[in-house]
Motif scaffolding. Structure first.
Motif, mmCIF file in Angstrom:
data_model
loop_
_atom_site.group_PDB
_atom_site.id
_atom_site.type_symbol
_atom_site.label_atom_id
_atom_site.label_comp_id
_atom_site.label_asym_id
_atom_site.label_seq_id
_atom_site.Cartn_x
_atom_site.Cartn_y
_atom_site.Cartn_z
ATOM 1 N N SER A 23 -3.356 -2.663 -7.630
ATOM 2 C CA SER A 23 -2.794 -4.146 -7.495
ATOM 3 C C SER A 23 -3.095 -4.991 -6.293
ATOM 4 C CB SER A 23 -1.372 -4.152 -7.728
ATOM 5 O OG SER A 23 -0.670 -3.349 -6.680
ATOM 6 N N SER A 24 -3.400 -4.322 -5.382
ATOM 7 C CA SER A 24 -3.768 -4.794 -3.799
ATOM 8 C C SER A 24 -4.592 -3.835 -2.833
ATOM 9 C CB SER A 24 -2.099 -5.082 -3.197
ATOM 10 O OG SER A 24 -1.701 -3.852 -2.846
ATOM 11 N N VAL A 25 -5.187 -4.567 -1.843
ATOM 12 C CA VAL A 25 -5.710 -3.695 -1.011
ATOM 13 C C VAL A 25 -4.872 -2.593 -0.456
ATOM 14 C CG1 VAL A 25 -6.783 -3.771 1.340
ATOM 15 C CG2 VAL A 25 -7.443 -5.550 -0.273
ATOM 16 N N LYS A 26 -3.474 -3.059 -0.086
ATOM 17 C CA LYS A 26 -2.500 -2.162 0.474
ATOM 18 C C LYS A 26 -2.333 -1.086 -0.409
ATOM 19 C CE LYS A 26 2.202 -2.377 2.375
ATOM 20 N NZ LYS A 26 3.495 -2.990 2.764
ATOM 21 N N GLU A 27 -2.043 -1.349 -1.734
ATOM 22 C CA GLU A 27 -1.905 -0.149 -2.450
ATOM 23 C C GLU A 27 -3.179 0.874 -2.479
ATOM 24 O OE1 GLU A 27 -1.164 1.170 -7.501
ATOM 25 O OE2 GLU A 27 -1.898 -0.854 -6.764
ATOM 26 N N VAL A 28 -4.322 0.430 -2.327
ATOM 27 C CA VAL A 28 -5.542 1.416 -2.325
ATOM 28 C C VAL A 28 -5.277 2.253 -1.256
ATOM 29 C CG1 VAL A 28 -7.770 1.827 -1.975
ATOM 30 C CG2 VAL A 28 -7.062 -0.227 -3.159
ATOM 31 N N PHE A 29 -4.817 1.883 -0.022
ATOM 32 C CA PHE A 29 -4.611 2.508 1.110
ATOM 33 C C PHE A 29 -3.418 3.632 1.190
ATOM 34 C CE2 PHE A 29 -8.201 0.165 2.611
ATOM 35 C CZ PHE A 29 -8.810 1.114 3.246
ATOM 36 N N GLU A 30 -2.401 2.892 0.460
ATOM 37 C CA GLU A 30 -1.019 3.830 0.214
ATOM 38 C C GLU A 30 -1.494 4.875 -0.539
ATOM 39 O OE1 GLU A 30 2.347 0.287 0.529
ATOM 40 O OE2 GLU A 30 1.366 0.655 -1.320
ATOM 41 N N VAL A 31 -2.285 4.717 -1.646
ATOM 42 C CA VAL A 31 -2.759 5.958 -2.511
ATOM 43 C C VAL A 31 -3.368 6.821 -1.685
ATOM 44 C CG1 VAL A 31 -4.220 6.595 -4.698
ATOM 45 C CG2 VAL A 31 -2.630 4.649 -4.718
ATOM 46 N N ALA A 32 -4.437 6.312 -0.874
ATOM 47 C CA ALA A 32 -5.457 7.278 0.158
ATOM 48 C C ALA A 32 -4.391 7.968 0.944
ATOM 49 C CB ALA A 32 -6.194 6.363 0.912
ATOM 50 N N LEU A 33 -3.298 7.514 1.526
ATOM 51 C CA LEU A 33 -2.520 8.249 2.371
ATOM 52 C C LEU A 33 -1.720 9.210 1.628
ATOM 53 C CD1 LEU A 33 -1.127 8.603 5.171
ATOM 54 C CD2 LEU A 33 0.562 6.800 4.492
ATOM 55 N N LEU A 70 0.616 -6.342 8.750
ATOM 56 C CA LEU A 70 0.671 -7.344 9.765
ATOM 57 C C LEU A 70 -0.042 -8.554 9.421
ATOM 58 C CD1 LEU A 70 1.702 -7.931 12.727
ATOM 59 C CD2 LEU A 70 -0.658 -7.070 13.340
ATOM 60 N N LEU A 71 -1.238 -8.403 8.967
ATOM 61 C CA LEU A 71 -1.979 -9.505 8.642
ATOM 62 C C LEU A 71 -1.735 -10.044 7.321
ATOM 63 C CD1 LEU A 71 -5.529 -8.440 10.104
ATOM 64 C CD2 LEU A 71 -3.869 -10.003 11.296
ATOM 65 N N ASN A 72 -0.849 -9.382 6.324
ATOM 66 C CA ASN A 72 -0.554 -9.750 5.049
ATOM 67 C C ASN A 72 -2.114 -10.400 4.291
ATOM 68 O OD1 ASN A 72 0.859 -10.645 2.961
ATOM 69 N ND2 ASN A 72 1.429 -12.441 3.733
ATOM 70 N N VAL A 128 -8.697 -15.565 4.715
ATOM 71 C CA VAL A 128 -9.206 -15.330 5.990
ATOM 72 C C VAL A 128 -9.102 -13.831 6.730
ATOM 73 C CG1 VAL A 128 -9.553 -16.197 8.245
ATOM 74 C CG2 VAL A 128 -9.405 -17.824 6.520
ATOM 75 N N GLU A 129 -7.734 -13.518 6.804
ATOM 76 C CA GLU A 129 -7.313 -12.205 7.164
ATOM 77 C C GLU A 129 -8.152 -11.266 6.304
ATOM 78 O OE1 GLU A 129 -5.596 -14.712 6.904
ATOM 79 O OE2 GLU A 129 -4.427 -14.901 8.836
#
Length: 165
Positions: free
Chosen positions: A82-92, A144-146, A152-153
């Motif tokens: 659902s998001s870039v953040k979720e990808v990294f949460e799954v990776a972690l 942090l960057l949301n 842009v972020e």
């Protein structure tokens, strides 16, 4: 020196776990490529190669210690996020699972007095600490960057991720 049967089984499972990690990272790379986020995809592809390298080290060690390689069926990797953040949460979460597995092998080796396996695993203990720390820092930066809500972020972080060697 021959390995204890329990250690053989655990090291074989680790060979497969590292391959499965590479499979998961490749699915993550494909997700990013589908979103035109080449930097994130490149970062994940570097992870694929790293995990395959780890699998090869376990494979070589198992053969060195007169073990037999067994390949297991791989679980289908998660591919929809659902998001870039979720990808990294799954990776972690996956890295934490790998860490727990390696620590378990270490405990068994220690209980059996197999100092060779303990010594071999020292590299991976340190490697897993680094892996988890790196992914946690990426999650912190994403938060942090949301980035999931700011183009842009997201673009700038994607560029940064693509600079990984």
């Amino acid at each position: 020196m021959k390995l204890n049967d329990e250690l053989k089984a655990l090291l074989n499972a680790q060979v497969n776990m590292e391959i499965e990690a590479a499979y998961q990272y490749k699915a993550m790379s494909a997700y990013f490529e589908g979103r035109e986020l080449e930097g994130f995809a490149k970062w994940m592809d570097a992870q694929v190669q790293e995990e395959l390298g780890h699998s090869k080290k376990f494979y070589d060690y198992l053969l060195k210690r007169e073990g037999k390689i067994e390949y297991f069926e791989l679980n289908k990797p998660k591919a929809d996020f659902s998001s870039v953040k979720e990808v990294f949460e799954v990776a972690l979460a996956h890295e934490q699972k790998v860490t727990a597995s390696i620590e378990n092998i270490y405990k068994v080796a220690r209980n059996l007095g197999d100092f060779g396996v303990e010594n071999f695993l020292d590299f991976f203990i340190e490697e897993q600490e680094e892996e988890e720390e790196t992914v946690k820092k990426i999650i912190d930066k994403i938060t942090l960057l949301n980035v999931d809500n700011k183009n842009v972020e997201l673009y700038l972080l994607d560029k940064e991720m693509g600079e990984r060697k």
